[in-house]
Design an enzyme around this catalytic site. Structure first.
Site: not given
Length: 185
Positions: A14, A37-38, A76, A119, A140
Site C-alpha cells: 500500500i 491483515r494490515e 533511540a 518492529e 536534520e
C-alpha cells in the site's frame, strides 16, 4: 507448523516510505476462513539507557507528531540498512546526547506492537559515559532537549504520563527491578 499459523494467500503493498512500509495480506486462518491483515514493516530500532557517573539517566525530550505532544524518552533510533544494532546504539547515543559510552551492554529485544508491526527494538545500557567534543550531528528534522533524570523522578514521570512510550517505560521498570534485586544480594 504452528497450529495458529495464518497462511498468506496474497499480499498487496500500500505504501513504501523512508521509515515504514504498509501492506495488506489476505490470509487463510487455521479454521479455513479468510481474513485481512494490515502489516507495518519496520527495519528495527535501538533504545539506549545511558547512565551517568552519578546514577542519572540521560533522556531526551522531543515532540511526537502522531501524539501531538512532547515525550521524555531514552535516546533511540532506527537501524540503517545492514547496520548492526550496537553500531546504531553508539551512533544514536552520540547524535542525541553528545556522549559516548565506554561500556555498552545489550539487555534484550522486544516487539513494539506485534498485532500490526514487525518492529523490534534492541535495548542497551550505556555506562562510563564521556562527553564528545564534536559529536555526530543529529537528524536534520529532529529537535531534542537533553535532561538528566534520577530514577525516582523517572518513575514519577511514568505516573504523570510524561514518560509514555513502551521503550522508556521498559527502561525505567528495568532499572527499578535491578535496584531492588541489587539490594537483596
Amino acid at each position: 507448523m504452528n497450529k495458529f499459523e495464518e497462511k498468506t494467500i496474497q499480499s498487496q503493498e500500500i505504501f513504501n516510505g523512508k521509515i515504514i512500509q504498509l501492506r495488506v495480506d489476505d490470509v487463510e486462518l487455521p479454521n479455513g476462513k479468510m481474513a485481512k491483515r494490515e502489516i507495518v514493516k519496520h527495519p528495527g530500532a535501538v533504545g539506549i539507557i545511558p547512565i551517568t557517573q552519578d546514577g542519572k539517566i540521560l533522556m531526551v525530550e522531543q515532540f511526537r507528531k502522531p501524539l501531538e505532544r512532547s515525550l521524555l524518552e531514552i535516546p533511540a533510533g532506527k537501524l540503517e540498512q545492514g547496520e548492526e544494532p550496537q553500531v546504531t546504539a553508539a551512533r544514536e547515543l552520540e547524535e542525541e546526547t553528545g556522549f559516548r559510552a565506554n561500556q555498552m551492554n545489550y539487555l534484550t529485544s522486544f516487539y513494539t506492537a506485534p498485532g500490526f508491526s514487525d518492529e523490534v527494538i534492541h535495548l542497551y545500557i550505556a555506562t562510563n559515559l564521556e562527553k564528545v567534543e564534536n559529536p555526530l550531528p543529529g537528524d536534520e528534522d529532529e529537535f531534542v532537549d537533553l535532561l538528566e533524570v534520577d530514577l525516582e523522578s523517572a518513575a514519577t514521570f511514568v505516573d504523570e504520563k510524561r514518560i509514555y512510550d513502551a521503550k522508556t517505560v521498559y527502561a525505567v521498570l528495568y532499572l527499578q527491578m535491578k535496584k531492588v534485586l541489587d539490594q537483596h544480594e
